[in-house]
Write a protein that holds these residues in place. Structure first.
Motif, PDB file in Angstrom:
ATOM      1  N   GLY A   1       0.818  -1.215   0.000  1.00  0.00           N
ATOM      2  CA  GLY A   1       0.000   0.000   0.000  1.00  0.00           C
ATOM      3  C   GLY A   1       0.847   1.257   0.000  1.00  0.00           C
TER       4      GLY A   1
ATOM      5  N   SER B   1       2.301   1.613  -3.507  1.00  0.00           N
ATOM      6  CA  SER B   1       1.293   2.030  -4.487  1.00  0.00           C
ATOM      7  C   SER B   1       0.931   3.503  -4.337  1.00  0.00           C
ATOM      8  CB  SER B   1       0.032   1.162  -4.328  1.00  0.00           C
ATOM      9  OG  SER B   1       0.344  -0.195  -4.545  1.00  0.00           O
ATOM     10  N   SER B   2       0.842   3.962  -3.110  1.00  0.00           N
ATOM     11  CA  SER B   2       0.377   5.332  -2.901  1.00  0.00           C
ATOM     12  C   SER B   2       1.483   6.367  -3.094  1.00  0.00           C
ATOM     13  CB  SER B   2      -0.219   5.471  -1.498  1.00  0.00           C
ATOM     14  OG  SER B   2       0.776   5.235  -0.519  1.00  0.00           O
ATOM     15  N   ARG B   3       2.710   6.020  -2.747  1.00  0.00           N
ATOM     16  CA  ARG B   3       3.772   7.009  -2.771  1.00  0.00           C
ATOM     17  C   ARG B   3       4.724   6.870  -3.953  1.00  0.00           C
ATOM     18  NH1 ARG B   3       2.089  10.794  -1.561  1.00  0.00           N
ATOM     19  NH2 ARG B   3       4.152  11.733  -1.362  1.00  0.00           N
TER      20      ARG B   3
END
Lengths: 344, 172
Positions: B10, B13-15
């Protein structure tokens, strides 16, 4: 011009940029697995280096004298390879692991002197050190027969002087590594809470008999190190072409008949590889060619991915890699790889 | 290993896009920048147990990236040969002006020595002080100051700062 304007300039350079990786996590996982595979090989050196810091117990091969040769301090850890073949002797000295052997091929980058290896220096011994954590580049000191010391930076023809980059956390496991005389490596892991694991790999440094037991390695990390190898990690394996690394020949050297080492343009290596590929296709062909090459492949950031050593000095092609053990044949992919680097 | 440790996929994926943009600036190259991020994330993965959920994994990753980019000064990439001339710069009314400017800036960044490039990005993009940069990179504040000065001088030499001022004025 203000700081804000420079910031704006930089910001606009990347504002619209989107990464190319569709699933970055998978790319990172692949890279981590590849790093672990390399660590399996590097662990031979890593074990030695760890012994300097947090290892609390080191198994010494019975019957080996603990006395180091003149000029080398430290405790003799491993069986002299001379006793089982021609090769190296490993010592643990205060400044790092030191591996001694008869003068190997040494690559000297720009700014360093080539290493003479004439008849008078035939018994030259080279000391490889890997004293710095997180640094795969190590120093070599070549001692000539007359005692002259020549410092240089070398690329090892075998991978076990590599220094692992992994941090070594608190002690929670015991790693026992056995490299059998036939070159097979056995890893035996005993975690602090009792479970044991065992794995076997084909080694790239046959003829070395040693047992090194170290404490102080993280159990999870060790289990990752002995993760079953991928299919390509067998006795013959593939160059990592086509993966997300951009590989290049970093160092190429040739050892000529006059026993001097010099850097060689990569296109020369292509020619040599092509010849050897043709030779290898002929059963029984083993023409003597007193040349050796070393290839250090790096990713685009400059991190070393693998070393290949191609040697024909003994009259028979030998190409080994640090990328997981085994022999690497001069495949069309490798030739293409080297040719691509030469063109670049 | 399929999904990785808790929280890591996660986080990536987000950063990832933001980290890649940072990597592109630190290296001056889109491909190298992504490589840099992935190499740094491998190190982050190795220490994830200490970074999550209590730590600051993005700060750690960025620091790893900075130090890796800084160390590139001691490594020689032989796969690319820098060119002597910058590509032709965009006209002010060019609909692709931003993209062209990005290419020009990245080209200029590539031509900077890694140490100057990293200092430039940390100083002017990340907004760190000279003392903070010196602390993060393990060098003196004087080194930071001199390299930032040289980097800015190089950008001035390429007229990039003139360009950005001009286009900014036109947009206003």
């Amino acid at each position: 011009m203000t700081d804000d304007q420079i910031h704006d300039l930089l910001d606009r350079a990347v504002r619209e940029h989107q990464p190319r990786a569709d699933a970055p996590w998978r790319s990172v996982a692949r890279r981590a697995r590849r790093r672990r595979r390399r660590n399996v090989v590097l662990a031979a050196a890593g074990t030695l280096v760890v012994a300097l810091g947090v290892t609390t117990a080191i198994g010494v091969v019975p019957g080996v004298s603990p006395v180091a040769p003149a000029g080398v301090g430290g405790t003799r850890l491993l069986m002299s390879e001379r006793e089982v073949g021609n090769g190296s002797t490993v010592y643990i000295a205060p400044e790092g692991a030191i591996i001694l052997w008869d003068s190997p091929l040494v690559v000297t980058p720009d700014g360093w002197s080539d290493v003479p290896r004439d008849s008078a220096a035939r018994n030259v011994r080279t000391s490889y050190e890997c004293p710095e954590r997180g640094n795969v580049v190590y120093r070599a000191t070549v001692t000539l027969a007359d005692g002259t010391l020549i410092p240089c930076i070398g690329v090892s023809p075998t991978p076990y002087v590599w220094h692992r980059e992994a941090e070594i956390p608190n002690a929670s496991a015991i790693l026992e590594q056995t490299i059998l005389p036939d070159g097979t490596v056995r890893w035996l892991i005993t975690l602090a809470d009792g479970p044991r694991g065992e794995a076997t790999y084909a080694a790239v440094f046959p003829g070395l008999g040693q047992v090194a037991v170290s404490r102080g390695l993280d159990g999870d990390e060790l289990l990752e190190m002995v993760d079953p190898p991928a299919a390509t990690d067998g006795p013959d394996f593939a160059v990592p072409v086509g993966e997300d690394f951009r590989v290049a020949v970093q160092q190429v050297a040739v050892q000529q008949e006059d026993a001097r080492v010099r850097n060689l343009p990569a296109d020369g290596a292509v020619e040599f590889l092509t010849v050897l590929r043709q030779q290898s296709a002929s059963v029984g062909s083993c023409d003597a060619d007193p040349r050796s090459y070393q290839f250090a492949l790096t990713d685009r950031v400059g991190t070393s991915v693998a070393f290949f050593t191609l040697s024909n000095v003994d009259g028979c092609l030998s190409l080994v890699s640090s990328f997981g053990g085994g022999r690497l044949l001069p495949t069309a992919e490798l030739i293409s790889l080297v040719r691509g680097a030469a063109a670049g | 290993m399929q999904d990785g440790p808790s929280g890591f996929s996660g986080f990536v994926s987000s950063r990832y896009p933001a980290l890649v943009r940072y990597g592109v600036l630190l290296t001056g190259d889109r491909g190298h920048g992504e490589d840099l991020v992935q190499s740094a994330l491998v190190k982050t993965l190795g220490t994830w147990g200490r970074l999550y959920p209590e730590g600051q994994p993005e700060a750690y990753t960025r620091t790893v990236m900075e130090r890796m980019a800084w160390r590139m000064v001691r490594r020689r990439w032989r796969g690319e040969i820098p060119t002597a001339d910058l590509p032709e710069r965009a006209q002010a009314q060019d609909v692709y002006a931003d993209r062209d400017l990005a290419d020009v800036v990245l080209d200029a960044l590539r031509r900077l020595p890694p140490s100057q490039r990293v200092v430039l990005v940390l100083r002017y993009w990340a907004g760190l002080s000279e003392a903070e940069i010196a602390s993060r990179l393990g060098c003196s504040a004087g080194t930071v100051k001199s390299r930032a000065s040289r980097a800015v001088a190089f950008l001035r030499q390429t007229n990039l700062l003139v360009d950005v001022e001009r286009t900014g004025t036109e947009r206003a």
